[in-house]
Design a protein around this motif. Sequence first.
Motif, PDB file in Angstrom:
ATOM      1  N   ASN A 107       0.822  -1.209   0.000  1.00 52.95           N
ATOM      2  CA  ASN A 107       0.000   0.000   0.000  1.00 52.95           C
ATOM      3  C   ASN A 107       0.857   1.261   0.000  1.00 52.95           C
ATOM      4  O   ASN A 107       0.504   2.267  -0.629  1.00 52.95           O
ATOM      5  N   LYS A 108       1.996   1.212   0.705  1.00 50.37           N
ATOM      6  CA  LYS A 108       2.908   2.358   0.709  1.00 50.37           C
ATOM      7  C   LYS A 108       3.486   2.590  -0.678  1.00 50.37           C
ATOM      8  O   LYS A 108       3.590   3.725  -1.143  1.00 50.37           O
ATOM      9  N   MET A 109       3.862   1.501  -1.351  1.00 52.20           N
ATOM     10  CA  MET A 109       4.414   1.619  -2.699  1.00 52.20           C
ATOM     11  C   MET A 109       3.352   2.085  -3.692  1.00 52.20           C
ATOM     12  O   MET A 109       3.624   2.892  -4.582  1.00 52.20           O
ATOM     13  N   ASP A 140       9.476  -6.298   1.493  1.00 51.25           N
ATOM     14  CA  ASP A 140       9.890  -5.721   2.771  1.00 51.25           C
ATOM     15  C   ASP A 140      11.342  -5.250   2.756  1.00 51.25           C
ATOM     16  O   ASP A 140      11.829  -4.729   3.755  1.00 51.25           O
ATOM     17  N   HIS A 141      12.048  -5.427   1.647  1.00 53.05           N
ATOM     18  CA  HIS A 141      13.423  -4.972   1.538  1.00 53.05           C
ATOM     19  C   HIS A 141      13.437  -3.515   1.089  1.00 53.05           C
ATOM     20  O   HIS A 141      13.033  -3.193  -0.038  1.00 53.05           O
ATOM     21  N   LEU A 142      13.903  -2.631   1.963  1.00 49.02           N
ATOM     22  CA  LEU A 142      13.875  -1.203   1.670  1.00 49.02           C
ATOM     23  C   LEU A 142      14.615  -0.847   0.387  1.00 49.02           C
ATOM     24  O   LEU A 142      14.180   0.009  -0.376  1.00 49.02           O
ATOM     25  N   GLU A 143      15.745  -1.535   0.152  1.00 47.69           N
ATOM     26  CA  GLU A 143      16.553  -1.210  -1.024  1.00 47.69           C
ATOM     27  C   GLU A 143      15.839  -1.550  -2.331  1.00 47.69           C
ATOM     28  O   GLU A 143      16.156  -1.012  -3.391  1.00 47.69           O
ATOM     29  N   GLU A 144      14.851  -2.471  -2.261  1.00 48.80           N
ATOM     30  CA  GLU A 144      14.125  -2.867  -3.463  1.00 48.80           C
ATOM     31  C   GLU A 144      12.805  -2.134  -3.635  1.00 48.80           C
ATOM     32  O   GLU A 144      12.209  -2.156  -4.724  1.00 48.80           O
ATOM     33  N   GLN A 145      12.338  -1.495  -2.579  1.00 47.78           N
ATOM     34  CA  GLN A 145      11.017  -0.857  -2.624  1.00 47.78           C
ATOM     35  C   GLN A 145      10.942   0.254  -3.665  1.00 47.78           C
ATOM     36  O   GLN A 145       9.956   0.356  -4.399  1.00 47.78           O
ATOM     37  N   GLN A 146      11.985   1.097  -3.738  1.00 42.23           N
ATOM     38  CA  GLN A 146      11.962   2.184  -4.702  1.00 42.23           C
ATOM     39  C   GLN A 146      11.971   1.663  -6.132  1.00 42.23           C
ATOM     40  O   GLN A 146      11.309   2.199  -7.021  1.00 42.23           O
ATOM     41  N   GLU A 147      12.724   0.576  -6.335  1.00 45.14           N
ATOM     42  CA  GLU A 147      12.763  -0.059  -7.660  1.00 45.14           C
ATOM     43  C   GLU A 147      11.385  -0.612  -8.016  1.00 45.14           C
ATOM     44  O   GLU A 147      10.929  -0.511  -9.161  1.00 45.14           O
ATOM     45  N   ASN A 148      10.699  -1.192  -7.011  1.00 44.18           N
ATOM     46  CA  ASN A 148       9.354  -1.721  -7.234  1.00 44.18           C
ATOM     47  C   ASN A 148       8.349  -0.605  -7.533  1.00 44.18           C
ATOM     48  O   ASN A 148       7.449  -0.777  -8.359  1.00 44.18           O
ATOM     49  N   VAL A 149       8.510   0.544  -6.856  1.00 43.31           N
ATOM     50  CA  VAL A 149       7.636   1.697  -7.113  1.00 43.31           C
ATOM     51  C   VAL A 149       7.773   2.133  -8.566  1.00 43.31           C
ATOM     52  O   VAL A 149       6.768   2.392  -9.255  1.00 43.31           O
ATOM     53  N   LEU A 150       9.001   2.165  -9.054  1.00 44.13           N
ATOM     54  CA  LEU A 150       9.237   2.564 -10.447  1.00 44.13           C
ATOM     55  C   LEU A 150       8.658   1.539 -11.424  1.00 44.13           C
ATOM     56  O   LEU A 150       8.148   1.902 -12.483  1.00 44.13           O
ATOM     57  N   SER A 151       8.737   0.245 -11.065  1.00 50.73           N
ATOM     58  CA  SER A 151       8.145  -0.797 -11.912  1.00 50.73           C
ATOM     59  C   SER A 151       6.636  -0.634 -11.997  1.00 50.73           C
ATOM     60  O   SER A 151       6.033  -0.790 -13.066  1.00 50.73           O
ATOM     61  N   ILE A 152       6.005  -0.314 -10.856  1.00 48.51           N
ATOM     62  CA  ILE A 152       4.555  -0.091 -10.814  1.00 48.51           C
ATOM     63  C   ILE A 152       4.195   1.132 -11.667  1.00 48.51           C
ATOM     64  O   ILE A 152       3.267   1.095 -12.485  1.00 48.51           O
ATOM     65  N   TYR A 153       4.951   2.203 -11.472  1.00 46.36           N
ATOM     66  CA  TYR A 153       4.743   3.446 -12.224  1.00 46.36           C
ATOM     67  C   TYR A 153       4.873   3.214 -13.735  1.00 46.36           C
ATOM     68  O   TYR A 153       4.013   3.612 -14.519  1.00 46.36           O
TER      69      TYR A 153
END
Length: 265
Positions: A107-109, A140-153
């Motif tokens: 939900n945060k992402m 739950d890995h912080l280093e991957e969350q931003q990458e996942n946000v960009l994938s969603i975007y």
Amino acid sequence: MKKVFSDEDLIKNLSLYYLNRHLKKKPIEKYHRTIDESPLHDREKYKKKSEILLLNSFMHHFPEVKFENLTCESPDFIAKFNDKKIGIELTEVINHLEMKKVESNLNKMFRQAEILLEQEDTTKYRGVYFLEFHPNIKFDHLEEQQENVLSIYKSIKKNKAVGCVKSVRKSFHRRNVFITHEYSMNLFDELCSEKILELIEKKNEKFPYYDTSVDECWLVIVSDMNSIASRYTFIQDKEHLEEVKSPFHKIFHLENLCGNITSIK
């Protein structure tokens, strides 16, 4: 103090439920306005609005119920039914505890991706997007969350799966961008009756502290089928629920997608 939940977030939360044709919009809107006019903190207002949304299906089974106090605590709501003052305690049964944290991170992402898309062009991207993800993705890995946000975007922007996203499905939405997890049901996704019984036992312990001015106190246990942590296909060993002992006058289990209700007591 900065608001924990913006008005826009609340609109989005309600709008997702509007996709369900069986939603009783008029009473929900009225109840939400009443909560908005209360002196509760924004966080509590959000919680109360979410709770009354979970009770939407309950209102279809009991259309005569009229809520009188939406902002009390013990129980959660006070209503009028058949000339009786009824206290309604609402609680959610979590079927997949391990998914609760995953869902929170998702939900945060989703919110971060929504902001990116809306900042770019709300009109172009408005809609409800249902996303399915590849298995074994670590949310739950912080280093991957931003990458996942960009994938969603990028998946929404290109209208095709990118990175961690396995599939994208879009539904009409006339206001904003709303991203959620694709609904999928495992045919053997069971909800153990023991979880329901344990929940009832916990609520039984708190019963002496509930408002004593009510004529009856009902316990409504909800499986929030819009949450991946709360979904189920069937209740395992359902007959065990017949053995329940509780001071609550009535106990129901409710699932909020199709509105199926089980009378436990």
